[in-house]
Write a protein that holds these residues in place. Structure first.
Motif, PDB file in Angstrom:
ATOM      1  N   GLY A 178       0.824  -1.208   0.000  1.00 44.82           N
ATOM      2  CA  GLY A 178       0.000   0.000   0.000  1.00 44.82           C
ATOM      3  C   GLY A 178       0.852   1.249   0.000  1.00 44.82           C
ATOM      4  O   GLY A 178       2.001   1.241  -0.460  1.00 44.82           O
ATOM      5  N   ASN A 179       0.305   2.326   0.528  1.00 46.26           N
ATOM      6  CA  ASN A 179       0.981   3.620   0.488  1.00 46.26           C
ATOM      7  C   ASN A 179       1.934   3.824   1.660  1.00 46.26           C
ATOM      8  O   ASN A 179       1.706   3.313   2.755  1.00 46.26           O
ATOM      9  CB  ASN A 179      -0.040   4.752   0.462  1.00 46.26           C
ATOM     10  CG  ASN A 179      -0.770   4.829  -0.862  1.00 46.26           C
ATOM     11  OD1 ASN A 179      -0.234   4.453  -1.896  1.00 46.26           O
ATOM     12  ND2 ASN A 179      -2.000   5.295  -0.838  1.00 46.26           N
ATOM     13  N   VAL A 180       2.973   4.591   1.386  1.00 50.33           N
ATOM     14  CA  VAL A 180       3.967   4.968   2.392  1.00 50.33           C
ATOM     15  C   VAL A 180       4.052   6.495   2.386  1.00 50.33           C
ATOM     16  O   VAL A 180       4.088   7.114   1.326  1.00 50.33           O
ATOM     17  CB  VAL A 180       5.351   4.353   2.054  1.00 50.33           C
ATOM     18  CG1 VAL A 180       6.421   4.847   3.011  1.00 50.33           C
ATOM     19  CG2 VAL A 180       5.271   2.830   2.053  1.00 50.33           C
ATOM     20  N   ALA A 181       4.072   7.081   3.565  1.00 53.36           N
ATOM     21  CA  ALA A 181       4.153   8.543   3.674  1.00 53.36           C
ATOM     22  C   ALA A 181       5.521   9.048   3.208  1.00 53.36           C
ATOM     23  O   ALA A 181       6.552   8.396   3.423  1.00 53.36           O
ATOM     24  CB  ALA A 181       3.911   8.981   5.114  1.00 53.36           C
ATOM     25  N   VAL A 182       5.498  10.200   2.558  1.00 52.44           N
ATOM     26  CA  VAL A 182       6.705  10.877   2.093  1.00 52.44           C
ATOM     27  C   VAL A 182       6.651  12.308   2.624  1.00 52.44           C
ATOM     28  O   VAL A 182       5.599  12.951   2.593  1.00 52.44           O
ATOM     29  CB  VAL A 182       6.770  10.897   0.546  1.00 52.44           C
ATOM     30  CG1 VAL A 182       7.921  11.744   0.061  1.00 52.44           C
ATOM     31  CG2 VAL A 182       6.874   9.500   0.004  1.00 52.44           C
ATOM     32  N   PHE A 183       7.789  12.792   3.106  1.00 46.17           N
ATOM     33  CA  PHE A 183       7.856  14.139   3.663  1.00 46.17           C
ATOM     34  C   PHE A 183       8.921  14.948   2.950  1.00 46.17           C
ATOM     35  O   PHE A 183       9.971  14.424   2.592  1.00 46.17           O
ATOM     36  CB  PHE A 183       8.171  14.083   5.164  1.00 46.17           C
ATOM     37  CG  PHE A 183       7.072  13.431   5.949  1.00 46.17           C
ATOM     38  CD1 PHE A 183       6.029  14.183   6.454  1.00 46.17           C
ATOM     39  CD2 PHE A 183       7.069  12.058   6.137  1.00 46.17           C
ATOM     40  CE1 PHE A 183       4.994  13.573   7.153  1.00 46.17           C
ATOM     41  CE2 PHE A 183       6.044  11.436   6.833  1.00 46.17           C
ATOM     42  CZ  PHE A 183       5.004  12.198   7.341  1.00 46.17           C
TER      43      PHE A 183
END
Length: 186
Positions: free
Chosen positions: A20-25
Motif C-alpha cells: 500500500g501507500n507509504v508517507a513521504v515528507f
C-alpha cells in the motif's frame, strides 16, 4: 540558480511486509533555515513517486525553490524516481544524495527478479547516470553540474555530510511514523 532554496524528500519507515501507500515528507530550506514541510504518499514498490514529488513541489510553490534533493533514487522500497522527468516537470534541478556508493549489481538483481515492473525501474536507474563522488557523499543529478552540486551541498550541509533538507525530512518522517525520530545516521 538559487540552489540554497531547496526541498529534500524522504519516506517514512515501513515494515518490510507492508503493502500500500507509504508517507513521504519534504523539508523546505533556505540555506540552513527550515521554512516549511510538505507531505504526501507513494505506493510501496509502485510507480507514482515522480508524479507525487512534482505535485508536492508545485503545490508548495515551486517558483520559490531552486533545487530538489532526494535521499536515494527510490522511495517506499523500489518506487524509483525518474529524475529527468521530475526536473522537466518542475523546472528545478534534482540532486540524488547517498552516503555510500550503491551496489548496482544487487539493486539490478532485486529489481529484475523480485519487483513488478523491475525492467522499467532498472532503466530509470540507468538513465539517472552513474553516481559520482561529491565531497563526502555520492550524487546523481539532473539539471545541474557537478560544481553546482558541490556548491549546493556546501550551502545546505550544517552537520555531518547530508544536507539539512534531507536530514530534516528523515527526522520528520521517522518522528511522524514511529512517534520519535531515529538516532540512526541519515
Amino acid at each position: 540558480m538559487r540552489l540554497h532554496h531547496a526541498i529534500g524528500f524522504d519516506d517514512a519507515p515501513f515494515a518490510r511486509e507492508r503493502r500500500g501507500n507509504v508517507a513521504v515528507f519534504g523539508a523546505v530550506y533556505t540555506g540552513p533555515v527550515l521554512h516549511g514541510v510538505v507531505s504526501g504518499q507513494v505506493r510501496r514498490d509502485g510507480a507514482n513517486s515522480t508524479r507525487e514529488l512534482a505535485r508536492l513541489v508545485q503545490g508548495y510553490g515551486g517558483d520559490h525553490l531552486g533545487l530538489i534533493l532526494l535521499q536515494g533514487i527510490a522511495l517506499a522500497g523500489f518506487n524509483v524516481v525518474d529524475i529527468h522527468t521530475l526536473h522537466a516537470q518542475t523546472g528545478l534541478p534534482v540532486l540524488v544524495v547517498a552516503r555510500r556508493q550503491p551496489d548496482l549489481a544487487r539493486i539490478r538483481r532485486a529489481l529484475l527478479e523480485q519487483v513488478l515492473g523491475g525492467q522499467r525501474k532498472w532503466r530509470l536507474v540507468q538513465q539517472a547516470g552513474e553516481m559520482e563522488p561529491c565531497g563526502e557523499v555520492w550524487v546523481q543529478r539532473a539539471g545541474l553540474s557537478l560544481a553546482e552540486a558541490r556548491a549546493a551541498l556546501a550551502a545546505l550541509t550544517v552537520t555531518g555530510h547530508v544536507p539539512e533538507p534531507l536530514r530534516a525530512a528523515h527526522l520528520i518522517a521517522g518522528g511522524t511514523a514511529l512517534g520519535r525520530s531515529s538516532r540512526q545516521r541519515v
